[in-house]
Scaffold this motif. Structure first.
Motif, short mmCIF file in Angstrom:
data_model
loop_
_atom_site.label_atom_id
_atom_site.label_comp_id
_atom_site.label_asym_id
_atom_site.label_seq_id
_atom_site.Cartn_x
_atom_site.Cartn_y
_atom_site.Cartn_z
N LEU A 135 -3.24 2.59 9.63
CA LEU A 135 -2.94 1.29 10.47
C LEU A 135 -3.88 0.15 9.49
CD1 LEU A 135 -0.22 1.70 12.42
CD2 LEU A 135 0.09 1.03 10.26
N ILE A 136 -5.02 0.74 10.71
CA ILE A 136 -6.59 -0.15 10.56
C ILE A 136 -6.53 -0.52 9.54
CG2 ILE A 136 -8.42 -1.33 11.25
CD1 ILE A 136 -7.62 -0.18 14.33
N GLY A 137 -7.08 0.81 8.82
CA GLY A 137 -7.88 0.86 7.33
C GLY A 137 -6.59 0.16 6.32
N ILE A 138 -5.54 0.16 6.30
CA ILE A 138 -4.79 -0.08 5.68
C ILE A 138 -4.93 -1.54 5.48
CG2 ILE A 138 -2.13 -1.11 5.19
CD1 ILE A 138 -1.09 2.05 5.85
N ALA A 139 -4.19 -2.15 6.49
CA ALA A 139 -4.97 -3.72 7.40
C ALA A 139 -5.99 -4.73 6.41
CB ALA A 139 -4.40 -4.00 9.10
N GLN A 140 -6.68 -3.55 6.82
CA GLN A 140 -8.40 -4.38 6.59
C GLN A 140 -8.12 -4.18 4.82
OE1 GLN A 140 -11.41 -1.84 8.19
NE2 GLN A 140 -13.64 -3.75 6.99
N PHE A 141 -7.42 -2.92 4.74
CA PHE A 141 -8.03 -3.24 2.79
C PHE A 141 -6.52 -4.19 2.43
CE2 PHE A 141 -6.28 -1.89 -1.22
CZ PHE A 141 -7.04 -0.79 -2.07
N MET A 142 -5.38 -4.56 2.57
CA MET A 142 -5.12 -5.39 1.96
C MET A 142 -4.80 -6.72 2.63
SD MET A 142 -3.52 -3.72 0.49
CE MET A 142 -1.72 -5.14 -0.79
N GLU A 143 -6.16 -6.73 3.87
CA GLU A 143 -6.47 -8.46 4.28
C GLU A 143 -5.08 -8.96 4.95
OE1 GLU A 143 -8.57 -10.37 0.68
OE2 GLU A 143 -10.26 -8.82 1.08
N VAL A 144 -4.57 -8.11 5.63
CA VAL A 144 -3.11 -8.91 5.89
C VAL A 144 -3.46 -9.16 7.51
CG1 VAL A 144 -1.21 -7.60 5.27
CG2 VAL A 144 -2.49 -6.97 7.48
N GLN A 248 10.11 0.83 5.03
CA GLN A 248 10.42 -0.42 4.12
C GLN A 248 9.84 -1.48 4.53
OE1 GLN A 248 14.21 -0.72 2.05
NE2 GLN A 248 13.81 -2.63 1.37
N VAL A 249 9.90 -1.50 6.33
CA VAL A 249 9.86 -2.84 7.00
C VAL A 249 8.63 -3.22 6.87
CG1 VAL A 249 9.63 -4.27 8.94
CG2 VAL A 249 11.82 -3.04 8.33
N LEU A 250 7.79 -1.79 7.39
CA LEU A 250 6.66 -1.50 7.51
C LEU A 250 5.79 -1.91 6.33
CD1 LEU A 250 3.82 -0.63 9.32
CD2 LEU A 250 4.24 1.42 8.64
N HIS A 251 6.01 -1.41 5.32
CA HIS A 251 5.72 -1.26 3.56
C HIS A 251 5.79 -2.97 3.71
CE1 HIS A 251 6.16 -2.38 -0.34
NE2 HIS A 251 5.22 -1.43 -0.61
N ASP A 252 6.82 -4.37 3.99
CA ASP A 252 7.21 -5.48 3.37
C ASP A 252 6.03 -5.93 4.17
OD1 ASP A 252 8.49 -4.58 1.80
OD2 ASP A 252 10.17 -4.91 2.89
N ILE A 253 5.57 -5.77 6.05
CA ILE A 253 4.66 -6.01 6.62
C ILE A 253 3.09 -6.10 5.54
CG2 ILE A 253 4.09 -6.92 8.70
CD1 ILE A 253 6.62 -5.35 9.90
N PHE A 255 2.27 -4.46 3.02
CA PHE A 255 2.22 -4.89 1.16
C PHE A 255 2.45 -6.00 0.36
CE2 PHE A 255 1.16 -0.43 2.22
CZ PHE A 255 -0.19 0.02 1.53
N CYS A 256 3.15 -6.50 1.55
CA CYS A 256 4.38 -7.70 0.97
C CYS A 256 3.87 -8.87 2.08
CB CYS A 256 5.37 -6.95 0.70
SG CYS A 256 5.78 -5.95 -0.26
N SER A 257 3.62 -8.84 2.44
CA SER A 257 3.77 -10.01 3.79
C SER A 257 5.14 -10.74 3.83
CB SER A 257 2.14 -11.22 2.98
OG SER A 257 1.19 -10.48 3.26
N ASN A 258 5.86 -9.85 4.58
CA ASN A 258 7.21 -10.40 4.55
C ASN A 258 7.53 -11.58 5.54
OD1 ASN A 258 10.36 -10.66 4.60
ND2 ASN A 258 9.96 -8.94 4.38
N ILE A 259 7.84 -12.93 5.60
CA ILE A 259 8.10 -13.26 6.45
C ILE A 259 8.43 -12.90 7.34
CG2 ILE A 259 7.55 -15.36 5.34
CD1 ILE A 259 9.91 -16.22 4.41
#
Length: 558
Positions: A135-144, A248-253, A255-259
Motif C-alpha cells: 500500500l505504501i508503494g502504491i501510494a507513493q507511486f500514485m502520489e496520493v 473497487q473502493v481501494l482502487h478508487d481511493i 488510483f482515482c482520488s475518489n472523494i
C-alpha cells in the motif's frame, strides 16, 4: 468475569516475561533478528511493488485497466489467505491441551474471545509484513495523500477481519452440518477430521469458482477496446467475487482520488464490526457444545455391550534402523491433522501458481503464435519452488529433533544412534519433497515452453537444493534442539529457526539469480552444481559430528 478478563488481557505480557526469563540476551537477539527479517521482506516487497507499477505504467493503453485488475486479484488473495489462516487457528484451538483447564472454570466462555483475538492477531501478521509495504508503494507511486493511505489501511484491515470471521463461521457451519447428520444417523459422527474434510471440500469448490471468475479461459478479453470498455468488461465478470466491492473502493481511493472514499470506508468498517460482533456472539453461545463434541469419540457403551476397547498400535516390519525411522516419520505426518491441512494448503498454492502459468501461456498462444517468455520467468519459477520447499522444511523437518523430547528417554536407551535417525529423516523428507516438487516444477517448464536441456539443468539444481535445505534444517535441529517446545510456530521464531529461514530464503534467491545467468553462460551451472554438492557434503559432515555429541538428557535452550 471482570477479573477473568483482566487476567486474560495480562496473559500476553506474562508470556513475554516468562519467555525472557531464560537466556534473555539470546532471545532478545532472536527477536531483533526476526524484526530485521520482517524489515528486509517489507523493503523487498515495497521495491517490487514500485518496480512493477513503473513497468506497467509504460503501456499507456493498458495501465489503468491493469491497475484495476491487479487490485481485484490482490484483495481476493488476501481474503483467501485470511480465510485459510482462520480455519487453521480455530481448528487447532479446539485441540489445544494447554487451554483445557479454562474449560473447567466458570469463565470458559472467555475462550471465544481468546480464539477470535488469536486468529485476528495471526492474520494481521500478513498485514504488517506484506500488505503495508504494498500500500505504501502504491501510494507513493500514485502520489496520493496521507488520508488516502490511511483509508487504504483501514479497508485492508477490514478485509482481513472479514476473511477471518468468515472462516470461523464456516467452521461452525461445518460442525452443525455434521451434528445434523449425527441426529439423523443416531450416532455421533462429529470429529475434527470430518470438519476439516468438509471445509477442505467446500474451500476447493470456492477457490475453483473464484478461479473461473477472476482468471477466465480468455482473460485477454479484459483488455480489448478502450479504457471504458475494458473496465466495463472486468466489472461484468468480477462482480461475483466476494471482494469486488471493497477492492473497487481501494482502487478508487489510490488510483482515482475518489472523494467518496471516506464514506465507503466507513460503511465497510461498520459492516466489519457487525460481522465480527456476530461471530463473537455465535462462538460464545456455541463454544461449549462444539468443544464437548469435538473431545468425544463415537463409542457408545451399553449394559449388554461386551465389546472390549483394544488399543491400536503400529508394528513396523523391522529391516534396519533407518527404514524404521522412515516408517515412523510417515506415521507422524499422517497423524497430525493440522500439519496435513497445512501441507495441503501449501501444495494447493503451488498448484495454483502452476495453473496461472498454464492460463497465461494458453492466452499467449491464442493471441500470438510462438511467444517466448523472458528468461527471468524461469528463474522466478525456480525461486517459487524453492520457497515452497523451504516452507515445508521449516514446518516438518526443522522441529524434528525437538519433537522427540517427550520420548527422548526411549530413544536414549534404544539400539539406534542419532546419526541413523538423522539419515532416516533426510531420506524420507528429501524423497517426499522431490516426489511432490519434481512434477510441479516440470509441469511449469513444459507449460512455459522451456527447452529440454536448460530444464534438465534447472531440475538438477532444484534437486540438489532440496537436499541442501533439508540437510540445513536437520543440522540446526540436532545441533540446537529445543527442550521446551515442539510447536513449529514457536520453533520458527527461535534463533536457530530464524537462522534457517534467513539462510534458506537467501540461498534460494542466490541460486535462482545464478540460474538466470546460466541461460547465457552454461559454465556457471557446472560451478553452481559443484558448489551445492560441496555444501551438501559439508553439512553432512557437520550433522554427523553434531549427532555424535547429541544427548537426550538435560535442557538445551534455543
Amino acid at each position: 468475569m471482570s477479573e477473568s478478563f483482566g487476567l486474560l488481557l495480562s496473559y500476553p505480557g506474562q508470556v513475554i516475561k516468562r519467555y525472557l526469563a531464560r537466556e534473555k540476551f539470546t532471545r532478545i537477539f532472536a527477536i531483533s533478528i526476526l524484526l530485521i527479517i520482517i524489515l528486509f521482506v517489507s523493503i523487498s516487497i515495497y521495491a517490487t511493488t514500485v518496480g512493477g507499477l513503473n513497468f506497467i505504467s509504460r503501456d499507456i493503453e493498458l495501465r489503468d485497466s491493469l491497475y484495476f485488475y491487479i487490485i481485484q486479484l490482490f484483495y481476493l488473495l488476501v481474503f483467501i489467505l485470511s480465510y485459510a489462516n482462520s480455519i487453521l487457528v480455530i481448528a487447532s484451538s479446539f485441540g489445544r491441551k494447554s487451554h483445557q483447564w479454562i474449560m473447567a472454570t466458570p469463565s470458559f466462555s472467555l475462550m471465544a474471545f481468546l480464539n477470535l483475538f488469536q486468529l485476528l492477531i495471526s492474520s494481521l501478521w500478513i498485514f504488517l509484513a506484506v500488505i503495508i509495504p504494498v500500500l505504501i508503494g502504491i501510494a507513493q507511486f500514485m502520489e496520493v495523500g496521507t488520508l488516502a493511505l490511511f483509508l487504504s489501511f483501514i479497508l485492508t484491515t477490514s478485509l482481513i477481519i472479514i476473511g477471518s470471521t468468515v472462516g470461523v463461521l464456516s467452521y461452525m457451519l461445518s460442525f452443525y452440518i455434521l451434528k445434523y447428520f449425527s441426529n439423523l444417523l443416531g450416532r455421533n459422527i462429529v470429529s475434527q477430521s470430518l470438519v476439516i474434510i468438509l471445509l477442505l471440500i467446500s474451500s476447493v469448490l470456492m477457490v475453483a469458482l473464484f478461479w473461473r471468475i477472476a482468471i477466465p479461459q480468455d482473460f485477454v478479453k479484459f483488455f480489448d477496446g478502450n479504457y471504458i470498455l475494458q473496465i466495463q468488461t472486468m466489472k461484468e465478470q468480477l462482480i461475483y467475487l466476494p471482494t469486488f466491492g471493497i477492492a473497487q473502493v481501494l482502487h478508487d481511493i489510490l488510483f482515482c482520488s475518489n472523494i467518496f472514499g471516506t464514506s465507503y470506508t466507513l460503511i465497510f468498517t461498520t459492516l466489519t464490526i457487525a460481522l465480527l460482533g456476530l461471530s463473537y456472539v455465535l462462538l460464545k453461545k456455541n463454544y461449549l457444545l462444539i468443544w464437548q463434541l469435538l473431545q468425544e469419540g463415537s463409542y457408545i457403551t451399553t449394559q449388554n455391550n461386551a465389546k472390549i476397547a483394544v488399543h491400536r498400535s503400529y508394528n513396523f516390519p523391522y529391516t534396519n534402523a533407518v527404514h524404521t525411522i522412515i516408517d515412523k516419520e510417515l506415521l507422524l505426518i499422517w497423524r497430525d491433522k493440522k500439519n496435513v491441512l497445512w501441507f495441503m494448503i501449501v501444495i494447493g498454492l503451488w498448484l495454483a501458481q502452476t495453473a496461472v502459468s498454464w492460463r497465461v501461456t494458453s492466452n499467449a498462444n491464442n493471441y500470438g503464435e510462438g511467444y517466448i517468455f523472458p528468461n527471468f520467468i524461469f528463474a522466478l519459477i525456480l525461486a517459487i519452488g524453492l520457497y515452497f520447499i523451504s516452507a515445508l522444511t521449516l514446518r516438518f523437518v526443522f522441529p524434528t529433533f525437538s519433537a522427540e523430547r517427550k520420548v527422548s528417554w526411549i530413544l536414549g536407551v534404544a539400539p539406534i544412534s542419532p546419526w541413523n535417525i538423522a539419515v532416516g529423516k533426510l531420506l524420507i523428507y528429501t524423497a517426499l519433497f522431490l516426489f511432490i516438487g519434481t512434477p510441479i516444477l516440470i509441469a511449469n517448464f513444459v507449460i512455459l515452453g522451456f527447452a529440454f536441456f536448460p530444464a534438465l539443468l534447472y531440475w538438477i539444481v532444484f534437486s540438489l537444493s532440496i537436499i541442501l535445505i533439508v540437510l540445513l534444517a536437520i543440522f540446526l535441529s540436532i545441533k540446537y534442539p529445543n527442550r521446551f517446545s515442539s510447536d513449529p510456530e514457536t520453533l520458527s521464531t527461535t534463533l536457530p529457526g530464524l537462522a534457517f529461514t534467513t539462510l534458506a530464503l537467501g540461498g534460494s534467491i542466490i541460486i535462482a539469480n545464478i540460474m538466470y545467468l546460466v541461460l547465457s553462460n552454461v559454465d556457471l551451472a557446472v560451478l553452481l552444481v559443484l558448489l551445492i554438492t560441496v555444501l551438501n557434503l559439508l553439512l553432512t559432515s557437520l550433522t554427523y559430528r553434531a549427532s555424535e555429541k547429541f544427548e537426550y538428557a538435560g535442557e538445551i535452550i534455543a
